[in-house]
Design a protein around this motif. Structure first.
Motif, mmCIF file in Angstrom:
data_model
loop_
_atom_site.group_PDB
_atom_site.id
_atom_site.type_symbol
_atom_site.label_atom_id
_atom_site.label_comp_id
_atom_site.label_asym_id
_atom_site.label_seq_id
_atom_site.Cartn_x
_atom_site.Cartn_y
_atom_site.Cartn_z
ATOM 1 N N GLN A 285 32.082 -33.081 22.440
ATOM 2 C CA GLN A 285 32.809 -32.585 21.270
ATOM 3 C C GLN A 285 34.207 -33.195 21.188
ATOM 4 O O GLN A 285 34.663 -33.611 20.114
ATOM 5 C CB GLN A 285 32.918 -31.061 21.343
ATOM 6 N N THR A 286 34.892 -33.269 22.329
ATOM 7 C CA THR A 286 36.254 -33.811 22.358
ATOM 8 C C THR A 286 36.270 -35.278 21.958
ATOM 9 O O THR A 286 37.112 -35.713 21.165
ATOM 10 C CB THR A 286 36.870 -33.644 23.760
ATOM 11 N N ARG B 170 38.329 -30.823 33.626
ATOM 12 C CA ARG B 170 38.931 -30.747 32.286
ATOM 13 C C ARG B 170 40.353 -31.313 32.319
ATOM 14 O O ARG B 170 40.768 -32.027 31.401
ATOM 15 C CB ARG B 170 38.988 -29.295 31.803
ATOM 16 N N LEU C 262 46.331 -30.716 23.859
ATOM 17 C CA LEU C 262 44.967 -31.040 24.269
ATOM 18 C C LEU C 262 44.511 -30.111 25.393
ATOM 19 O O LEU C 262 43.355 -29.671 25.424
ATOM 20 C CB LEU C 262 44.891 -32.502 24.720
ATOM 21 N N LEU D 220 31.623 -29.994 26.088
ATOM 22 C CA LEU D 220 33.063 -30.094 25.858
ATOM 23 C C LEU D 220 33.505 -31.546 25.713
ATOM 24 O O LEU D 220 34.239 -31.897 24.785
ATOM 25 C CB LEU D 220 33.824 -29.428 27.008
ATOM 26 N N VAL E 291 41.923 -34.476 30.200
ATOM 27 C CA VAL E 291 43.181 -34.468 29.447
ATOM 28 C C VAL E 291 44.077 -35.611 29.910
ATOM 29 O O VAL E 291 44.665 -36.330 29.094
ATOM 30 C CB VAL E 291 43.914 -33.110 29.615
ATOM 31 N N GLN F 130 43.479 -27.051 23.748
ATOM 32 C CA GLN F 130 42.259 -27.257 22.974
ATOM 33 C C GLN F 130 41.013 -27.132 23.828
ATOM 34 O O GLN F 130 39.967 -26.668 23.359
ATOM 35 C CB GLN F 130 42.268 -28.651 22.325
ATOM 36 N N ILE F 131 41.090 -27.586 25.080
ATOM 37 C CA ILE F 131 39.884 -27.545 25.917
ATOM 38 C C ILE F 131 39.847 -26.306 26.809
ATOM 39 O O ILE F 131 39.138 -26.271 27.810
ATOM 40 C CB ILE F 131 39.714 -28.827 26.751
ATOM 41 N N GLU G 189 35.687 -35.613 18.230
ATOM 42 C CA GLU G 189 36.868 -35.233 17.452
ATOM 43 C C GLU G 189 37.917 -36.333 17.446
ATOM 44 O O GLU G 189 38.606 -36.554 16.439
ATOM 45 C CB GLU G 189 37.470 -33.947 18.031
ATOM 46 N N PHE G 190 38.046 -37.045 18.566
ATOM 47 C CA PHE G 190 39.054 -38.094 18.670
ATOM 48 C C PHE G 190 38.505 -39.473 18.302
ATOM 49 O O PHE G 190 39.228 -40.466 18.338
ATOM 50 C CB PHE G 190 39.637 -38.128 20.094
#
Length: 258
Positions: A179-180, A142, A118, A176, A146, A121-122, A183-184
């Motif tokens: 989007q994260t 960020r 992760l 960010l 995480v 990913q970011i 996705e999850f």
């Protein structure tokens, strides 16, 4: 049955000399995968309600259910991301992101690997052995994201997580985070004073009036904005119309106008 149910919440803060009602008659529902924002004037109880939903604060009256169970029993299912990143300055980035897993006794090779993945990913490649002071404010936020996501919480509480950042970094992090979470498939509640941020990131906005805090109005964002990234939605024609509508409603909530 809704994913999150907030039912008849009332909260009063008591001191020896006074009693101050922070929230009154708050009821709302949030569906799984939904992103909602709490918006309102200072002192309207947004953060108090966030604390109650996350079971950090027991309400004077009312109940909060997550997947039809009291939130007080929802151990490790709620994650919190705050205005300050609260990274331990003497620990490496790797140690910081694994802290929640360690405290909740979920740390193993699989969860450790997922946390590292992760981080990559970011966009934080190769920072594992660095200390927080070696990173910018945006990078530290960020890392905080995480750390929050590493324990795989079902519900994320975001308490003004971008307000201490410069505007350009804030816009990048909005995209960010959005989007994260998409996705999850995460469900999230954002507390903010920023109308634009609420519109750009949310499916729905709950506008609060103050003293005591009540839900004054609910705004559902049009599908055309919900399908765009936060940055793209800010540049859409519909954005300005909604911004002006909410701005006028907020102005009407100033003392003496309601």
């Amino acid at each position: 049955m809704s994913f999150l149910q907030v039912q008849d919440i009332h909260h009063t803060y008591f001191t020896k000399a006074s009693a101050t009602t922070a929230l009154s008659d708050i009821s709302l529902m949030v569906e799984e995968g939904e992103f909602v924002s709490f918006l309102g004037p200072s002192g309207c109880g947004k953060t108090t309600l966030l604390s109650i939903i996350s079971s950090l604060l027991k309400p004077t009256q009312g109940t909060v259910l997550l997947e039809n169970k009291p939130v007080s029993t929802s151990k490790n299912e709620i994650g919190y991301m705050l205005q300050q990143d609260y990274l331990f300055p003497w620990k490496t980035i790797e140690e910081n992101i694994l802290l929640g897993l360690k405290l909740s006794k979920q740390l193993n090779e699989k969860t450790k690997s997922a946390a590292h993945s992760l981080l990559n990913q970011i966009g934080l490649v190769g920072v594992e052995k660095q200390l927080p002071k070696q990173l910018s404010g945006g990078m530290r936020q960020r890392v905080a994201l995480v750390r929050t996501l590493a324990t795989e919480p079902k519900l994320l509480m975001l308490d003004e997580p971008f307000s201490a950042l410069d505007y350009q970094t804030k816009l990048k992090l909005e995209d960010l985070v959005s989007q994260t979470l998409d996705e999850f498939g995460k469900t999230a509640i954002l507390v903010t004073h920023d109308i634009g941020e609420a519109i750009a990131m949310s499916d729905r906005i709950f506008l609060f009036s103050a003293k005591p805090g009540r839900i004054y109005k609910t705004f559902e964002m049009p599908e055309v904005l919900r399908n765009l990234s936060p940055f793209e939605s800010r540049n859409h024609d519909a954005f300005q119309d909604i911004f002006q509508t909410i701005w006028k409603e907020l102005e009407s909530l100033e003392p003496g106008k309601i």
